[in-house]
Design a protein around this motif. Structure first.
Motif, PDB file in Angstrom:
ATOM      1  N   PHE A   1       2.218  -4.326  -4.155  1.00 38.31           N
ATOM      2  CA  PHE A   1       1.962  -5.314  -3.116  1.00 38.31           C
ATOM      3  C   PHE A   1       1.188  -6.480  -3.728  1.00 38.31           C
ATOM      4  CE2 PHE A   1       2.394  -1.225  -1.100  1.00 38.31           C
ATOM      5  CZ  PHE A   1       3.140  -1.467   0.050  1.00 38.31           C
ATOM      6  N   SER A   2       1.416  -7.676  -3.219  1.00 34.05           N
ATOM      7  CA  SER A   2       0.724  -8.852  -3.734  1.00 34.05           C
ATOM      8  C   SER A   2      -0.726  -8.849  -3.258  1.00 34.05           C
ATOM      9  CB  SER A   2       1.414 -10.131  -3.248  1.00 34.05           C
ATOM     10  OG  SER A   2       0.630 -11.264  -3.571  1.00 34.05           O
ATOM     11  N   PRO A   3      -1.691  -8.830  -4.173  1.00 33.66           N
ATOM     12  CA  PRO A   3      -3.098  -8.827  -3.771  1.00 33.66           C
ATOM     13  C   PRO A   3      -3.509 -10.114  -3.059  1.00 33.66           C
ATOM     14  CG  PRO A   3      -2.900  -9.171  -6.133  1.00 33.66           C
ATOM     15  CD  PRO A   3      -1.523  -8.831  -5.641  1.00 33.66           C
TER      16      PRO A   3
ATOM     17  N   PHE B   1       6.343  -5.717  -2.403  1.00 30.62           N
ATOM     18  CA  PHE B   1       6.705  -5.528  -1.007  1.00 30.62           C
ATOM     19  C   PHE B   1       5.914  -6.530  -0.172  1.00 30.62           C
ATOM     20  CE2 PHE B   1       7.396  -0.913  -2.308  1.00 30.62           C
ATOM     21  CZ  PHE B   1       8.783  -1.032  -2.323  1.00 30.62           C
ATOM     22  N   HIS B   2       6.504  -6.939   0.956  1.00 34.60           N
ATOM     23  CA  HIS B   2       5.848  -7.909   1.825  1.00 34.60           C
ATOM     24  C   HIS B   2       5.854  -7.392   3.266  1.00 34.60           C
ATOM     25  CE1 HIS B   2       5.563 -10.981  -1.323  1.00 34.60           C
ATOM     26  NE2 HIS B   2       6.742 -10.541  -1.720  1.00 34.60           N
ATOM     27  N   PRO B   3       4.847  -6.575   3.608  1.00 33.61           N
ATOM     28  CA  PRO B   3       4.782  -6.034   4.963  1.00 33.61           C
ATOM     29  C   PRO B   3       4.545  -7.128   5.989  1.00 33.61           C
ATOM     30  CG  PRO B   3       2.747  -5.588   3.790  1.00 33.61           C
ATOM     31  CD  PRO B   3       3.712  -6.138   2.773  1.00 33.61           C
ATOM     32  N   GLN B   4       5.022  -6.890   7.225  1.00 29.03           N
ATOM     33  CA  GLN B   4       4.816  -7.845   8.306  1.00 29.03           C
ATOM     34  C   GLN B   4       3.887  -7.254   9.355  1.00 29.03           C
ATOM     35  OE1 GLN B   4       8.900  -9.191   9.422  1.00 29.03           O
ATOM     36  NE2 GLN B   4       8.215 -11.105   8.503  1.00 29.03           N
ATOM     37  N   PHE B   5       3.185  -8.154  10.020  1.00 27.26           N
ATOM     38  CA  PHE B   5       2.228  -7.787  11.050  1.00 27.26           C
ATOM     39  C   PHE B   5       2.708  -8.344  12.385  1.00 27.26           C
ATOM     40  CE2 PHE B   5       0.219  -7.584   7.013  1.00 27.26           C
ATOM     41  CZ  PHE B   5      -0.804  -6.645   7.104  1.00 27.26           C
TER      42      PHE B   5
ATOM     43  N   ALA C   1      -4.130   0.662  -9.063  1.00 28.38           N
ATOM     44  CA  ALA C   1      -3.911  -0.595  -9.777  1.00 28.38           C
ATOM     45  C   ALA C   1      -2.485  -1.090  -9.591  1.00 28.38           C
ATOM     46  CB  ALA C   1      -4.233  -0.425 -11.258  1.00 28.38           C
ATOM     47  N   VAL C   2      -1.515  -0.179  -9.631  1.00 32.86           N
ATOM     48  CA  VAL C   2      -0.113  -0.557  -9.444  1.00 32.86           C
ATOM     49  C   VAL C   2       0.111  -1.038  -8.017  1.00 32.86           C
ATOM     50  CG1 VAL C   2       2.275   0.285  -9.450  1.00 32.86           C
ATOM     51  CG2 VAL C   2       0.690   0.984 -11.259  1.00 32.86           C
ATOM     52  N   ILE C   3      -0.469  -0.348  -7.056  1.00 35.63           N
ATOM     53  CA  ILE C   3      -0.341  -0.769  -5.659  1.00 35.63           C
ATOM     54  C   ILE C   3      -0.878  -2.184  -5.485  1.00 35.63           C
ATOM     55  CG2 ILE C   3      -1.146  -0.300  -3.302  1.00 35.63           C
ATOM     56  CD1 ILE C   3      -1.142   2.675  -4.028  1.00 35.63           C
TER      57      ILE C   3
ATOM     58  N   THR D   1      14.120  14.422  -6.988  1.00 35.69           N
ATOM     59  CA  THR D   1      12.907  14.195  -6.202  1.00 35.69           C
ATOM     60  C   THR D   1      13.253  13.358  -4.972  1.00 35.69           C
ATOM     61  OG1 THR D   1      12.217  12.130  -7.295  1.00 35.69           O
ATOM     62  CG2 THR D   1      11.557  14.215  -8.324  1.00 35.69           C
ATOM     63  N   ASP D   2      12.620  13.673  -3.862  1.00 34.93           N
ATOM     64  CA  ASP D   2      12.831  12.953  -2.605  1.00 34.93           C
ATOM     65  C   ASP D   2      11.487  12.893  -1.890  1.00 34.93           C
ATOM     66  OD1 ASP D   2      13.476  12.006  -0.087  1.00 34.93           O
ATOM     67  OD2 ASP D   2      15.195  13.335   0.197  1.00 34.93           O
ATOM     68  N   TYR D   3      10.798  11.741  -1.982  1.00 30.78           N
ATOM     69  CA  TYR D   3       9.452  11.621  -1.431  1.00 30.78           C
ATOM     70  C   TYR D   3       9.304  10.340  -0.611  1.00 30.78           C
ATOM     71  CZ  TYR D   3       7.984  15.527  -4.314  1.00 30.78           C
ATOM     72  OH  TYR D   3       7.857  16.781  -4.868  1.00 30.78           O
ATOM     73  N   THR D   4       8.482  10.445   0.426  1.00 26.10           N
ATOM     74  CA  THR D   4       8.136   9.295   1.252  1.00 26.10           C
ATOM     75  C   THR D   4       6.644   9.014   1.107  1.00 26.10           C
ATOM     76  OG1 THR D   4       9.891   9.820   2.850  1.00 26.10           O
ATOM     77  CG2 THR D   4       8.139   8.330   3.577  1.00 26.10           C
ATOM     78  N   PHE D   5       6.312   7.747   0.907  1.00 24.75           N
ATOM     79  CA  PHE D   5       4.927   7.310   0.735  1.00 24.75           C
ATOM     80  C   PHE D   5       4.585   6.326   1.852  1.00 24.75           C
ATOM     81  CE2 PHE D   5       6.888   8.212  -3.346  1.00 24.75           C
ATOM     82  CZ  PHE D   5       5.987   9.088  -3.945  1.00 24.75           C
ATOM     83  N   VAL D   6       3.439   6.532   2.490  1.00 29.87           N
ATOM     84  CA  VAL D   6       3.032   5.668   3.607  1.00 29.87           C
ATOM     85  C   VAL D   6       1.758   4.918   3.234  1.00 29.87           C
ATOM     86  CG1 VAL D   6       2.455   5.569   6.056  1.00 29.87           C
ATOM     87  CG2 VAL D   6       4.069   7.306   5.223  1.00 29.87           C
ATOM     88  N   TYR D   7       1.856   3.577   3.235  1.00 28.47           N
ATOM     89  CA  TYR D   7       0.764   2.717   2.805  1.00 28.47           C
ATOM     90  C   TYR D   7       0.183   1.963   4.004  1.00 28.47           C
ATOM     91  CZ  TYR D   7       3.167   3.450  -1.665  1.00 28.47           C
ATOM     92  OH  TYR D   7       3.782   4.019  -2.767  1.00 28.47           O
ATOM     93  N   PRO D   8      -1.085   2.210   4.380  1.00 28.86           N
ATOM     94  CA  PRO D   8      -1.726   1.418   5.430  1.00 28.86           C
ATOM     95  C   PRO D   8      -2.299   0.143   4.819  1.00 28.86           C
ATOM     96  CG  PRO D   8      -3.200   3.174   4.745  1.00 28.86           C
ATOM     97  CD  PRO D   8      -1.950   3.301   3.901  1.00 28.86           C
ATOM     98  N   LEU D   9      -2.057  -0.993   5.468  1.00 28.67           N
ATOM     99  CA  LEU D   9      -2.389  -2.269   4.850  1.00 28.67           C
ATOM    100  C   LEU D   9      -3.022  -3.238   5.848  1.00 28.67           C
ATOM    101  CD1 LEU D   9       1.107  -2.373   3.268  1.00 28.67           C
ATOM    102  CD2 LEU D   9      -0.949  -2.255   1.851  1.00 28.67           C
TER     103      LEU D   9
END
Length: 314
Positions: free
Chosen positions: A169-171, A270-274, A124-126, A204-212
């Motif tokens: 991310f903006s839905p 966040f605003h990912p680019q393609f 939901a947050v994503i 804490t030191d974590y990396t999160f990878v989001y496929p979009l």
């Protein structure tokens, strides 16, 4: 008295700054299509062992990495071998630290994991919802932090930007491909310094990878946004400070984002680019900045460029 941390907890204060990164270097892979090279190894998908210390170098890069797809969104990414979601946040063995017993430290680490999951992995947050579960874990006695976060969620600004702590991310623009976010990192527990030596700090030191993928009908191009966060939580000595037992205080935080349009007005997402966005940007005369590998966990975030830059891969 209420607990304070020398001003380091003000919303938006970044130890190394927030670095929005636009992907331009990745355009080179359009020259040679990996799917036309049948002799290539599809990549090792064997799960990696948990990270227990800072890596000595970045993951190796393939010359012509596989492109992500709707069915294989982590194709061509080091994250292919990373753990799925919460499984990537493994807790170290608990031991007594400062004013806290072994069992209390174990409980505090569990709360810390709950916050990281609620802030970065909650579907939901994503999708842009309010991170209510994460907010509920913060100590209301810590001056300004909870209120500052709430302010940023209601009206985001550069100083009060929810993405400094939460992955949203903006839905209207994008959606997650599938239900998996890849996660890798580590957690350590130490005592405070000097006169606050009995305090407990959880690093804490974590990396999160989001496929979009874009939410428009028929969109099929998959990209990835990579978010690395270094967040330190504090559990001050309750004999010296007014605290709420069972809650967390945010001591300091920083983040680095690979594939986020850092020129976009701050709106709490966040605003990912393609590729199509990048081609248009180049046609308009856009340029990149310092190149950063978002998968490189061998360097501390304060060692990275602080300005908008270029991601070497996604």
């Amino acid at each position: 008295m209420s607990w304070e941390n020398d001003g380091q907890s003000a919303l938006g204060r970044m130890v190394s700054g927030a670095v929005g990164i636009v992907v331009t270097a990745g355009l080179a892979i359009l020259v040679i299509r990996p799917e036309l090279m049948p002799w290539r190894d599809a990549g090792d998908s064997t799960p990696l062992a948990a990270e227990t210390a800072r890596p000595s170098e970045a993951p190796s890069e393939e010359a012509y990495a596989d492109m992500p797809t709707l069915t294989e969104p982590f194709k061509g990414s080091p994250a292919l071998r990373w753990a799925d979601g919460p499984a990537g946040i493994e807790l170290p063995q608990a031991k007594a630290v400062g004013w806290m017993s072994k069992d209390q430290v174990a409980a505090a680490m569990t709360k810390t994991k709950e916050f990281l999951v609620a802030a970065n992995l909650d579907p939901a947050v994503i999708k842009g919802d309010k991170p209510a579960k994460a907010l509920a874990l913060l100590d209301p006695q810590q001056p300004g932090v909870r209120a500052g976060v709430e302010k940023g969620l209601a009206k985001p600004t550069e100083e009060d930007d929810p993405t400094l702590l939460f992955s949203r991310f903006s839905p209207a623009e994008v959606r997650l491909v599938g239900s998996v976010v890849k996660t890798r990192g580590r957690m350590t527990v130490e005592h405070g310094k000097g006169e606050n030596a009995r305090d407990v700090l959880i690093y804490t030191d974590y990396t999160f990878v989001y496929p979009l993928v874009k939410t428009r009908p028929g969109a099929a191009e998959v990209t990835r946004t990579i978010v690395r966060r270094q967040v330190t939580f504090a559990l001050p000595d309750p004999e010296k400070f007014v605290v709420t037992r069972g809650k967390l205080s945010v001591y300091e935080w920083s983040s680095n984002v690979g594939n986020d349009d850092c020129e976009h007005p701050v709106d709490g997402f966040f605003h990912p680019q393609f590729d199509e966005d990048l081609l248009a940007d180049l046609a308009a005369g856009g340029s990149g900045g310092p190149a950063v590998d978002p998968y490189d966990r061998s360097r501390d975030l304060d060692e990275l460029p602080q300005e908008c830059g270029t991601s070497s891969r996604t």
